[in-house]
Design an enzyme around this catalytic site. Sequence first.
Site, short mmCIF file in Angstrom:
data_model
loop_
_atom_site.label_atom_id
_atom_site.label_comp_id
_atom_site.label_asym_id
_atom_site.label_seq_id
_atom_site.Cartn_x
_atom_site.Cartn_y
_atom_site.Cartn_z
CG ASP A 77 -0.39 -3.48 3.00
OD1 ASP A 77 -0.59 -2.87 4.06
OD2 ASP A 77 0.75 -3.70 2.55
CG ASP A 135 1.76 0.69 9.13
OD1 ASP A 135 2.31 0.64 10.24
OD2 ASP A 135 2.31 1.15 8.13
N1 GLY Z 1 3.25 0.80 5.45
C1 GLY Z 1 2.33 1.82 5.32
C2 GLY Z 1 2.89 3.16 5.52
O1 GLY Z 1 3.95 3.47 4.98
O2 GLY Z 1 2.30 3.94 6.22
#
Ligand code: GLY
Length: 395
Positions: free
Chosen positions: A114, A174
Amino acid sequence: MKKLLLIVLIFTFSACSKEVEKNSMSDLIETVMDISARQYFEMANKLESEEGRLPRTYENGEFKTSDSRWWTSGFFPGTLWYLYEYTNNDDLLRYAKLYTQRVEREKYTTDNHDVGFMLYCSFGNGLRIIGEESYKEVLLTGAKSLSTRYNEKIQLIRSWDFNKHLWQYPVIIDNMMNLELMFWASKESGDPFFTELSVAHADKTINHHYRDDYSCYHVVSYDTISGEPHIKQTFQGYNDESAWARGQAWGLYGYVVMYRETKQQKYLDHAINIADFIINHPSMPEDMIPYWDFNAPNIPDAKRDASAGAIIASALIELSDYNLGEKSKNYIKVAENQLKALASEAYLARPGENGNFILRHSVGHLPGNSEVDVPLTYADYYFIEALLRWKQRFL
Ligand code: GLY
């Protein structure tokens, strides 16, 4: 006195939000930005003395915060930067710097993917808007940390380290959102490695995350010996074969960025195919704010996800730049509908309410019963980004 101010604000808001529904995008953007700047100033102000904390959500009347380790930590400072960019307000600038600094230690993060979300939304916007030189080191260190999660043999950046008993090498859709930081790092450092790994990651993701209809899986785990997928499933969606709305949104945004950065036609084609899957989906409501999963079992009573709507709107505005004729016009029309919906009373919070978040009605992780039908920092971030993108192009 405070109560009187609140009544005046709420009255103004009711009048404004009715006007916003009727009036032009120019009025809408001015009104929403004004409300948002006040909401975010209040939120920044109330959290200032809580060392290291960042807003996360507002649930059951409770304002919830996180430290910088939570994946959303960069969005609040990022939105402050956007609001400063629009208003030129010195208080917002001070808060943008303060909350950006709270995320700095994430430049050393190597245990999850992230880092791009955390640093590029905060430090990246700060660098772009005020040219703060010291932010470059943070971004480059972060990009290097993220690159340690790239496996040359598998040709992907690993997303998560948990569930090791199940997933050998999990990659979630993501992760496409972290590549923007990598492209910046190559341009800044002159080292092509960050770009090369992003291209490899995006190519393998097209091959294994996407289905024939251009919807995507949430999680694909790869066999560490063969480098081939051994599991395709969901984590935050309805089921393994469903189209989790935010996942579709991340993929769309990610491939628009891939085209911007490489100008390779295959990424533009892929982004168009994803956009068309989303826009033409039979479960897409009239206001174009998707249900949390396109295959949620209780549509039309399923929860909406404002965050997915905001991400899609922002991505479609950029996608429309790429001279796609009638398609460009259609993408703009859809984004306009989405922004009008989000700016209406159905989603936009009244000043002083909603824990000072801008939007209501997002879904974080429904199967985990976490953050369902609540405000979320990333919904606010992409909504404000989309409004600014609109303003820059059309006003
Ligand atoms: N993991 C990132 C989201 O919940 O979009």
